[in-house]
Scaffold this active site. Sequence first.
Site, PDB file in Angstrom:
ATOM      1  N   GLU A 171     -11.066  12.145   2.220  1.00 20.39           N
ATOM      2  CA  GLU A 171     -10.493  12.376   0.898  1.00 20.39           C
ATOM      3  C   GLU A 171     -11.576  12.696  -0.139  1.00 20.39           C
ATOM      4  OE1 GLU A 171      -7.777   9.214  -0.015  1.00 20.39           O
ATOM      5  OE2 GLU A 171      -6.664   9.476   1.833  1.00 20.39           O
ATOM      6  N   HIS A 407       8.591   3.570   5.088  1.00 22.20           N
ATOM      7  CA  HIS A 407       7.153   3.541   4.830  1.00 22.20           C
ATOM      8  C   HIS A 407       6.546   2.320   5.503  1.00 22.20           C
ATOM      9  CE1 HIS A 407       3.507   2.866   2.088  1.00 22.20           C
ATOM     10  NE2 HIS A 407       3.243   3.926   2.829  1.00 22.20           N
ATOM     11  N   HIS A 408       5.505   2.546   6.311  1.00 20.11           N
ATOM     12  CA  HIS A 408       4.768   1.469   6.978  1.00 20.11           C
ATOM     13  C   HIS A 408       3.304   1.542   6.575  1.00 20.11           C
ATOM     14  CE1 HIS A 408       7.840   1.263  10.552  1.00 20.11           C
ATOM     15  NE2 HIS A 408       8.281   0.655   9.454  1.00 20.11           N
ATOM     16  N   GLU A 409       2.925   0.812   5.552  1.00 23.22           N
ATOM     17  CA  GLU A 409       1.502   0.662   5.229  1.00 23.22           C
ATOM     18  C   GLU A 409       0.943  -0.475   6.085  1.00 23.22           C
ATOM     19  OE1 GLU A 409      -2.017   0.877   4.576  1.00 23.22           O
ATOM     20  OE2 GLU A 409      -0.928   2.327   3.359  1.00 23.22           O
ATOM     21  N   HIS A 477      -0.818   8.856   7.127  1.00 22.26           N
ATOM     22  CA  HIS A 477      -1.793   8.946   6.041  1.00 22.26           C
ATOM     23  C   HIS A 477      -3.029   8.120   6.376  1.00 22.26           C
ATOM     24  CE1 HIS A 477       0.370  10.819   2.430  1.00 22.26           C
ATOM     25  NE2 HIS A 477       1.047  11.126   3.524  1.00 22.26           N
ATOM     26  N   GLU A 478      -4.158   8.535   5.803  1.00 17.72           N
ATOM     27  CA  GLU A 478      -5.468   7.918   6.082  1.00 17.72           C
ATOM     28  C   GLU A 478      -5.816   7.960   7.574  1.00 17.72           C
ATOM     29  OE1 GLU A 478      -3.744   6.813   2.469  1.00 17.72           O
ATOM     30  OE2 GLU A 478      -3.145   5.764   4.296  1.00 17.72           O
ATOM     31  N   GLU A 496      -2.034  13.153   6.286  1.00 15.05           N
ATOM     32  CA  GLU A 496      -2.713  13.330   5.001  1.00 15.05           C
ATOM     33  C   GLU A 496      -4.125  13.800   5.318  1.00 15.05           C
ATOM     34  OE1 GLU A 496      -3.335  10.771   0.932  1.00 15.05           O
ATOM     35  OE2 GLU A 496      -3.828   9.837   2.841  1.00 15.05           O
ATOM     36  N   GLU A 502      -2.375  13.462  -5.145  1.00 11.69           N
ATOM     37  CA  GLU A 502      -2.384  12.145  -5.782  1.00 11.69           C
ATOM     38  C   GLU A 502      -3.665  11.881  -6.561  1.00 11.69           C
ATOM     39  OE1 GLU A 502      -3.928   9.193  -2.280  1.00 11.69           O
ATOM     40  OE2 GLU A 502      -1.926  10.003  -2.053  1.00 11.69           O
TER      41      GLU A 502
END
Length: 697
Positions: A171, A407-409, A477-478, A496, A502
């Site tokens: 990022e 969503h699963h963070e 993501h990440e 991502e 963002e």
Amino acid sequence: MTKAFLFVLGIAVAVDAHAQTIHSPNHKLALTFVLSAAGEPTYQLNYGTKTVLKPSGLGIDVKNQPSFAKGLMVARIDSSQHDDTWTPVWGETKTIRNHYQELAVTLQQAAPVGHRVVLRFRVFDDGLGFRYEWPQQAGFTYFVVSGERTEFNLPADHKAFWIPGDFDSNEYAYTTSRLSAVNTTPIEPIQERAAPQRVQTPLMLKADNGLYVNIHEAALVNYPAMMLHVDTKTIGLSSELVPDAVGNMAYLQAPEHTPWRTVVVADNAPAVLASKLILNLNEPSTIADPSWIKPQKFVGVWWEMQTGKAGWNYADTSNIKLAGTDWNKLKPNGRHGANTANVKRYIDFAAAHHIPGVLVEGWNVGWEDWVNNWKEEVFDFVTPYPDFAVDELRTYAAARGVNIIMHHETSGSATNYERRQEDAYKFMNDHGYTSVKTGYVGKIIPRGEHHDGQWMVNHYVRTAQKTAASHIMVDMHESVRPTGLQRTYPNWLACEAARGNEFNAFSEGNAPEHETILPFTRFMGGPMDYTPGIFKLTNYEPTGKRRVHTTLAKQLALYVTLYSPLQMAADLPENYNAYLDAFKFIEDVPVDWDDTRILAAEPGDYITTVRRAKGKDEWYLGSITDENARQQPVKLDFLTPGQRYEATIYADGKGADWQKNPASYQITKQVVTSKSALVLKLAAGGGAAISFKPVGK
């Protein structure tokens, strides 16, 4: 129609072979393999009379065993040709041709060890792919890779578009410089500081002689990601693998192979963007019946968290110990975005504008204690906050033809997520969720592992496999940057793995050139969830200092120039309601295509792309520029001859400028044919978006 042709020549030799050369099908590219007198394998690549790569070393170092980098002899040479056409589940084109010449060189270590490795090269019209393979063989089964010696020695000091080779994040904003000037030291690290001359792939290069070269990898499975070390004196690039917690690179068992190392080559920039080399080097889909996989647009309870209007957490951090494990005892902080009433608001907006999905972040317990704590047990992925009514929202959304996206963070705890995935995906199936966005913010658990190391690379693949088994689409993501695995696992819609929209919410933002570089770098490996479509371009967060570095028209154009089968309309419903005439383009633009044409492009400067909707005679065009205003001529010869189309043009308006007047836009309509031409006036940081829909002849 699919066709294939295969011709194999096998030569068994016991001494070093002369140089072996194969050409691309169109004979423009030539790959030459040479084994030196010292038994060191090298290769070089030429495009016509121009040198792409000078003689460059190859090799793999194995821990506590002889290296596969020197003292080798040629044991066998095989060559073949391949030509077929395949149909992706979704993508930029309806069909993809897979046409290459192949050279496979089997190398053998000196006696008494005698272990073998195969160097397999595939030369396409648009570039080269090669990898290392270890066949099943006596005395060589389990081994540890301690290093890789792949080199990409360049003939000149090319212009490069690069980000630091961080083991834990992609990022970063891109730097444009000569390779000799690469230095990551002044760049603020996001997670793990990169070495001064280590850069990430895909690496985009522009030569002074007119060649464009892109270096990356394909089919990254059971191996760490490849970074590149830049020798700023010799202008050589060498592979640098992401290590594990104890400093090893990969644990392998023969038969096994590395990912493909890829070099896309063209004499014009649009051809680089059109390349399908990386997809062609991946294995076919493992999903026999992909009918449940649905590319889609979505809105979501997300941007209001990024901009500080709401939060992911239901309570304040200080309230956690008081509540214990009884989440109903949590004291609401009044800022929780994922509450039932607010989610219904997004569902209503999605339904009114034919948007099939609504992403809800912050719905589940644990957000009070998640970031920067390096904890195992933060989320369980099945327990909602007291103000998020799972069953009520499922019924409400279904009645309006909308799906809620889970969503699963993981807070970086991949071990915790893997223990809970079976329950999490059963919860999704039971409650009608067909898609999930996963996240890996923070330092990885197992502790000491990296986001881009072998352990996590395998975790991402396992997650794609497990979600597929449950008929769930996934957006990671990440994660590690993609390498074409969406062909093998088409439920893996996007990642991502780059600096997304963002960053305009909480940092200095993305420069106007950023979106003109991404397609040549990060997008070479696969789609990104970039989250375009921000309409309120200033004064959207508490400080009032942040801004989006584009015009409104450019935000529309990104839906075409940045390809993804998963596209978010990222702004708030109330901000869209103020510009519903412009929002019509987002409502109309597809996410799946039968044809794609790159009409004009130059990395870091501009891109103009046109795509044909899946199964329709409708075309959509996006044109974007960097910080410089420009005029972009466009011939409409891609349209069906003899057919008339209504072109709805969403353009930068009078005085539009990303700094001074970003919200100025104008919408015009005109009838056009394949013989028509347009000139698009792009403001500084601006763009244009056009829909072409057939009208009566």
